[in-house]
Structures are given as C-alpha cells and as structure tokens.
Scaffold this motif. Structure first.
Motif, PDB file in Angstrom:
ATOM      1  N   SER A  92       0.829  -1.198   0.000  1.00  0.00           N
ATOM      2  CA  SER A  92       0.000   0.000   0.000  1.00  0.00           C
ATOM      3  C   SER A  92       0.872   1.260   0.000  1.00  0.00           C
ATOM      4  O   SER A  92       2.068   1.202   0.303  1.00  0.00           O
ATOM      5  CB  SER A  92      -0.913   0.004   1.230  1.00  0.00           C
ATOM      6  OG  SER A  92      -0.146   0.021   2.421  1.00  0.00           O
ATOM      7  N   ASP A  93       0.263   2.393  -0.315  1.00  0.00           N
ATOM      8  CA  ASP A  93       0.997   3.655  -0.370  1.00  0.00           C
ATOM      9  C   ASP A  93       1.632   4.026   0.963  1.00  0.00           C
ATOM     10  O   ASP A  93       2.711   4.623   1.002  1.00  0.00           O
ATOM     11  CB  ASP A  93       0.066   4.788  -0.833  1.00  0.00           C
ATOM     12  CG  ASP A  93      -0.356   4.631  -2.294  1.00  0.00           C
ATOM     13  OD1 ASP A  93       0.343   3.901  -3.028  1.00  0.00           O
ATOM     14  OD2 ASP A  93      -1.379   5.223  -2.679  1.00  0.00           O
TER      15      ASP A  93
ATOM     16  N   TYR B 220       0.935  -5.315   3.119  1.00  0.00           N
ATOM     17  CA  TYR B 220       1.589  -6.114   2.077  1.00  0.00           C
ATOM     18  C   TYR B 220       0.627  -7.213   1.647  1.00  0.00           C
ATOM     19  O   TYR B 220       0.044  -7.910   2.486  1.00  0.00           O
ATOM     20  CB  TYR B 220       2.879  -6.739   2.601  1.00  0.00           C
ATOM     21  CG  TYR B 220       4.021  -5.763   2.771  1.00  0.00           C
ATOM     22  CD1 TYR B 220       5.067  -5.723   1.850  1.00  0.00           C
ATOM     23  CD2 TYR B 220       4.054  -4.890   3.853  1.00  0.00           C
ATOM     24  CE1 TYR B 220       6.124  -4.842   2.009  1.00  0.00           C
ATOM     25  CE2 TYR B 220       5.097  -3.998   4.019  1.00  0.00           C
ATOM     26  CZ  TYR B 220       6.136  -3.979   3.090  1.00  0.00           C
ATOM     27  OH  TYR B 220       7.179  -3.090   3.253  1.00  0.00           O
ATOM     28  N   THR B 221       0.479  -7.379   0.349  1.00  0.00           N
ATOM     29  CA  THR B 221      -0.395  -8.417  -0.200  1.00  0.00           C
ATOM     30  C   THR B 221       0.443  -9.401  -1.017  1.00  0.00           C
ATOM     31  O   THR B 221       1.243  -8.995  -1.868  1.00  0.00           O
ATOM     32  CB  THR B 221      -1.479  -7.799  -1.103  1.00  0.00           C
ATOM     33  OG1 THR B 221      -2.240  -6.851  -0.341  1.00  0.00           O
ATOM     34  CG2 THR B 221      -2.409  -8.876  -1.627  1.00  0.00           C
ATOM     35  N   PHE B 222       0.275 -10.689  -0.708  1.00  0.00           N
ATOM     36  CA  PHE B 222       1.033 -11.737  -1.396  1.00  0.00           C
ATOM     37  C   PHE B 222       0.073 -12.739  -2.016  1.00  0.00           C
ATOM     38  O   PHE B 222      -0.825 -13.253  -1.338  1.00  0.00           O
ATOM     39  CB  PHE B 222       1.950 -12.460  -0.411  1.00  0.00           C
ATOM     40  CG  PHE B 222       2.911 -11.555   0.310  1.00  0.00           C
ATOM     41  CD1 PHE B 222       4.052 -11.082  -0.320  1.00  0.00           C
ATOM     42  CD2 PHE B 222       2.672 -11.169   1.625  1.00  0.00           C
ATOM     43  CE1 PHE B 222       4.943 -10.250   0.350  1.00  0.00           C
ATOM     44  CE2 PHE B 222       3.549 -10.338   2.306  1.00  0.00           C
ATOM     45  CZ  PHE B 222       4.690  -9.877   1.662  1.00  0.00           C
TER      46      PHE B 222
ATOM     47  N   ILE C 255      -2.245 -10.682  10.313  1.00  0.00           N
ATOM     48  CA  ILE C 255      -1.758 -11.532   9.224  1.00  0.00           C
ATOM     49  C   ILE C 255      -2.878 -12.522   8.940  1.00  0.00           C
ATOM     50  O   ILE C 255      -3.229 -13.340   9.793  1.00  0.00           O
ATOM     51  CB  ILE C 255      -0.468 -12.289   9.604  1.00  0.00           C
ATOM     52  CG1 ILE C 255       0.649 -11.314   9.974  1.00  0.00           C
ATOM     53  CG2 ILE C 255      -0.012 -13.185   8.459  1.00  0.00           C
ATOM     54  CD1 ILE C 255       1.939 -11.983  10.404  1.00  0.00           C
ATOM     55  N   SER C 256      -3.469 -12.444   7.764  1.00  0.00           N
ATOM     56  CA  SER C 256      -4.639 -13.286   7.488  1.00  0.00           C
ATOM     57  C   SER C 256      -4.773 -13.558   5.998  1.00  0.00           C
ATOM     58  O   SER C 256      -4.238 -12.837   5.154  1.00  0.00           O
ATOM     59  CB  SER C 256      -5.911 -12.618   8.016  1.00  0.00           C
ATOM     60  OG  SER C 256      -6.093 -11.351   7.410  1.00  0.00           O
TER      61      SER C 256
ATOM     62  N   THR D 143      -2.515 -11.327   3.453  1.00  0.00           N
ATOM     63  CA  THR D 143      -2.003  -9.981   3.698  1.00  0.00           C
ATOM     64  C   THR D 143      -1.296  -9.908   5.047  1.00  0.00           C
ATOM     65  O   THR D 143      -1.622 -10.634   5.983  1.00  0.00           O
ATOM     66  CB  THR D 143      -3.134  -8.933   3.682  1.00  0.00           C
ATOM     67  OG1 THR D 143      -4.090  -9.271   4.694  1.00  0.00           O
ATOM     68  CG2 THR D 143      -3.812  -8.868   2.332  1.00  0.00           C
ATOM     69  N   VAL D 144      -0.324  -9.022   5.118  1.00  0.00           N
ATOM     70  CA  VAL D 144       0.338  -8.666   6.371  1.00  0.00           C
ATOM     71  C   VAL D 144       0.084  -7.180   6.579  1.00  0.00           C
ATOM     72  O   VAL D 144       0.560  -6.348   5.805  1.00  0.00           O
ATOM     73  CB  VAL D 144       1.849  -8.952   6.326  1.00  0.00           C
ATOM     74  CG1 VAL D 144       2.511  -8.515   7.642  1.00  0.00           C
ATOM     75  CG2 VAL D 144       2.117 -10.425   6.058  1.00  0.00           C
ATOM     76  N   VAL D 145      -0.695  -6.864   7.599  1.00  0.00           N
ATOM     77  CA  VAL D 145      -1.027  -5.471   7.905  1.00  0.00           C
ATOM     78  C   VAL D 145      -0.199  -5.049   9.113  1.00  0.00           C
ATOM     79  O   VAL D 145      -0.257  -5.682  10.180  1.00  0.00           O
ATOM     80  CB  VAL D 145      -2.532  -5.304   8.197  1.00  0.00           C
ATOM     81  CG1 VAL D 145      -2.852  -3.847   8.486  1.00  0.00           C
ATOM     82  CG2 VAL D 145      -3.365  -5.813   7.016  1.00  0.00           C
ATOM     83  N   LEU D 146       0.575  -3.978   8.942  1.00  0.00           N
ATOM     84  CA  LEU D 146       1.488  -3.522   9.977  1.00  0.00           C
ATOM     85  C   LEU D 146       0.966  -2.282  10.692  1.00  0.00           C
ATOM     86  O   LEU D 146       0.219  -1.487  10.120  1.00  0.00           O
ATOM     87  CB  LEU D 146       2.855  -3.201   9.360  1.00  0.00           C
ATOM     88  CG  LEU D 146       3.541  -4.324   8.587  1.00  0.00           C
ATOM     89  CD1 LEU D 146       4.772  -3.796   7.853  1.00  0.00           C
ATOM     90  CD2 LEU D 146       3.940  -5.453   9.531  1.00  0.00           C
TER      91      LEU D 146
END
Length: 534
Positions: A89-90, A95-97, A140-141, A149-152
């Motif tokens: 994302s901006d 992060y999307t995998f 993380i889901s 996705t990993v959302v920080l």
C-alpha cells in the motif's frame, strides 16, 4: 613401528587405493538404472522440524522437501519463490502476497494462503526476524485461497528480506495442520511442497535418509540463481548415508560408493586434490565463523568476568590449526560481524592477543569467584573439526586451573542436550562449539546467535538490555553508513558482556567425485536441486 589408522588411510589414498575398514561397515550399494546421488553430511539427521531446531542438517532437509515464500539469489537479494504477485500500500503498512500457480503438497492437496499464515505465525514464535514482524503486525490473514495480507502498525522495509533470509530457523511453509502447534512441539510429518519428497520407507534415522524427485513440482521459469528461481532436479534420488568415521567416508568417496562428502578431514585436503577422480569445492565463499557458546544461566559463566576470561584465554590460531589445519583456509576474527563485511569493525577488541593471555584469564576467573565448579564441554565426536577444537579447549581450560571435562556424543545428542538450561549436575552443560556462515553474521535482526535476550533467546542465553535496544534499531536505519555506526555501538556492548567467544573464521571445502557437478555455491545450506551426476 606402530602404524596408526590415520597413517594407513593416508598411505592408501595417496596410492590411489580405496581402504575398506571392517569395523565401520558401509551400506551395500546396489547399482540402479536411474541417477542416484549418495551424500555423507557433517552430522546425522535426528530432528526433522526446521522450526524446532536451528541445526544446519535439519535446514538442509527442509530445503529439499519444503519451499519458501522468498529466496535469496546469488547477490543475497530476496526474490519471489512461492509468491507469484505482491503489492504494498501507499503507506507501506499493508503487504499483499498471491501464491503462484501450480503449488501442491506431496500428499496431492493444493498449497493455500492459510498454510502460509499458519507457518509464518509458528515460525515467528522462535525466529528473531519473525518476532520483529509480529511486534509490528496488526494482522496476518488470508484474503482468499491464494492470497494473504500482512497489515502492519508501522512500516517495516525489511519485511520481504526477513521472509527471504536463510538465518535458522528459516520460514519454510508447511501444511496448515502441521504448524497448528507450539514451536516447542515437533512436527513429525515430512510432507512439503518442495522439489524433493521424503521417502519414508527406506528411512533409518542414524543410518540413512532417502529423498526422491518430486515429479509434480513446478519450478519457476527463471534460471537458477543462488537459492532462488528455477529449482530443477536432475537426479531421481538422493541418499544421505550416515558414516560417522570421516576417514571411512573418505575411503567410500574414493571407491565411488558415495559421491559427496560435506566435511572431509582437513589433513587430507592435499591427498584429495591429488586424486584425479576427486575435487575439493568451496560452496560457502563467505566462510564460516567458529565460536563458543557459554551457558550464561549457570556457574561459572553466569558471571560476566568468567565469560571475559574466555576471551583472553583463546589463542585463535592454535584453535584453528587444531580444527581446520591448513592456514590458507582460516583467519582470526574479532568482530561479531565476521571478516570482510560492511559491518566488520575493531570496536572494543582490546581483549584480543595473538597468543592469548592465560594469566589475564586466570585473574578474571579469580575475580569471578570461580571455585572449581565442573565445566562440561559438549563434544560431537562425529564432527571432526569441532571435536578437535573441543579437546583443545578442555586442555587449555585445565592448564588455567578450570575443572573442565568433555561430554562426548554425536551431534544429534549435542543438539538435544544444549536445550537443557539446568546445571551440569542435572544434565545441563557449560560450553559447546558451533559454526555458522559469515554471511549470517550480517543479519542481527534474524541471526539467533546475535541475540542477547536472555532465556528467551538462543542456546547460551546471554542477556543485555542495552545491546537489545541497539539491535532493535537495525531495521529502521536506512543507510549503510548509519548501520556501520550502529554496528560499532553494538559490538562495543557485546564484548563488554561477552555474548560469545570467537575461535576464528574459515573456508570449509566439500569433497566430491568429479562425476557430480552443478552444486550451488551459497553460504550456510546445501541445496540438492541443480546438481547432476554424469
């Protein structure tokens, strides 16, 4: 005149004769119509779960049967491996995998995003890099069967680098039901999605392990590059034969009973080089660091002065001659970041003396209040160079008045015992010697040997809150110059509390028959794809 076993083998090898030693019989090798490679590794495979242990032999096993989301190329840059598409994302917090097509488990089921999420979460319980990710992760889901996705909570620029690093424990991806347990509980299934399948039928842990080519594995289309890109398997089967006696193993290599020997005896390098059918090859060009781990939870090394005494006691050149032999293959080392890296430095290395300083060591042991406590050194007799160094260490300590004793066993038993945090009277230990690639020493966020978080850390369990505060800054430092400055500060503190003791840095060639080639030259681990037997 008495002729030793070693002299007999030297004479036989030099004459081009394969020596058969009945006291350590080799398994019978039956010729087959399909290419089979037989290898002798440095130790025997006793633990199969790469998250449960950091041993290299287990990581090599896992490199064969599992796969990873990212992998390092020959320039040590992470490249997508199981990942097909990715995005960020901006605000650099999400992060999307998306997994690439064609990934499947050896049991015939497809690899899913849920498998990846479960594997990352279990790995993060024990990995320093994984713990860093989890400390900053909001979530993380899985998003769908192939996407997660990993959302920080805050940006982490090293996220993909951490996922692609090969600092044990490595983030190998397992089936969702396998990592659905604590990292302290072993996974016993050997079902992965990698280029080799574990063959359960002939497996005899302690004797031999067999891997078969995974015919359904779909490699990436790019040419192989380090650990990354297309993992092409050119042989049908690989067998790891456990031959504990390294001279017997070398005789088997010369006779053609095996094709590869991971740790040939250093004193026979010249003999190997003179054999027209054999070759020495250095796979790890960054070298390896040999070091002592001290049990900081138990006497006498719970006292920092006793640990500092060990720094002064060691004559690195003497230890490397005992372990490695030929000086052209080793160097002394004083930086916790190894030799020849961006972060190597000479901060706080006044303890180093070319010949060691036994009198200073005695003084520090006295100041530590050492009162004759037993110092137990774990000695893996099936790993020659570590065994030799262990014996020299025991003798050196005894000369300084330390009640040192060796605890001989195989490496598998060392691995089990080193997890015991108790006193030596209760099955614990005081010192063991181990090694790791010089490259891994450049990775403080992920390398367990560079942790100082006490009993939550790696074997030896050194503790320094000051050092850990500095290490935590590593991932947020943006330039090499800033990291070099931070590295100096970290090393200053490390040698103050003596987190470990360096014995030297060395190159360790493998020995192979010239009919085996295509071996991948990378630090730390030995992949079995790409190699071919002619």
């Amino acid at each position: 005149m008495t002729i030793s076993r070693r002299d007999l083998i030297k004479a036989g090898l030099a004459a081009g004769t394969a020596i058969s030693i009945p006291s350590t019989p080799l398994a019978q090798v039956t010729p087959t119509a399909t290419p089979t490679v037989r290898m002798v590794k440095s130790s025997d495979l006793r633990i199969f779960d790469p998250i449960f242990t950091t041993t290299i032999i287990t990581s090599d096993h896992s490199l064969a049967i599992y796969d990873t989301l990212f992998a390092l190329d020959s320039k040590f840059m992470p490249q997508p491996q199981m990942v097909g598409k990715r995005g960020v994302s901006d605000d650099r917090k999400t992060y999307t995998f998306q997994l690439r097509d064609g990934l499947g488990w050896h049991d015939g089921t497809p690899v899913t995003a849920a498998d990846c999420v479960a594997s990352i979460r279990r790995w993060a319980q024990v990995s320093a890099g994984g713990q860093l990710i989890m400390a900053r992760a909001k979530d993380i889901s899985k998003k769908d069967d192939k996407t997660f996705t990993v959302v920080l909570k805050e940006p982490l620029g090293l996220l993909t680098e951490i996922l692609g690093r090969y600092s044990s424990p490595n983030p190998f991806i397992m089936r969702e039901k396998d990592p659905d347990r604590p990292a302290t509980e072993q996974v016993t299934a050997n079902i992965g999605s990698g280029p080799f399948k574990f063959n359960e039928a002939p497996a005899k842990p302690g004797t031999s392990i067999t891997y078969d080519r995974n015919e359904k594995y779909l490699p990436r289309s790019e040419p192989v590059d380090g650990f990354a890109e297309g993992k092409i398997v050119n042989v049908d089967r690989v067998v790891w034969d456990n031959i504990a006696d390294e001279h017997t193993a070398l005789a088997a290599l010369q006779s053609g009973e095996i094709d590869f020997m991971e740790s040939p005896p250093a004193d026979l390098y010249s003999v190997i080089e003179s054999d027209p059918n054999l070759a020495l090859q250095v796979l790890n060009k960054t070298g390896s660091v040999l070091h002592l781990r001290l049990n900081c939870l138990q006497k006498p090394f719970d006292n920092v002065k006793a640990r500092q005494a060990m720094l002064h006691l060691i004559n690195q050149e003497e230890f490397m001659r005992a372990a490695i032999g030929d000086p052209k293959y080793f160097h002394t080392v004083t930086s916790i970041f190894g030799n020849g890296t961006h972060y190597s430095n000479d901060e706080n290395t006044g303890w180093y003396d070319k010949d060691g300083d036994p009198e200073k060591a005695k003084q520090l042991f006295e100041e530590a209040g050492y009162a004759g406590e037993r110092v137990v050194i774990l000695q893996p007799t099936n790993i020659g160079f570590i065994s030799n160094a262990s014996q020299l260490l025991a003798a050196t300590l005894r000369k300084s008045g330390v009640n040192a004793e060796l605890a001989p066993s195989n490496w598998g038993e060392v691995v089990s015992r080193r997890a015991n945090k108790s006193s030596v009277e209760n099955g614990g230990w005081s010192i063991f010697i181990t090694s790791e690639s010089g490259f891994s020493r450049t990775d403080p966020p992920a390398n367990p040997a560079l942790l100082a978080n006490g009993d939550r850390g790696w074997y030896g369990w050194p503790k320094s809150d000051e050092y850990e505060a500095l290490r935590a800054k590593w991932t947020d430092v943006e330039t090499v110059d800033e990291r070099e400055a931070l590295a100096r500060k970290m090393q200053q503190v490390w040698w103050d509390f003596a987190g470990d003791v360096l014995l030297g840095q060395y190159l360790a060639p493998i020995a192979r028959r010239k009919t085996l080639d295509g071996l991948i030259e990378m630090p730390g681990l030995t992949p079995m794809w790409n190699m071919q037997k002619t």
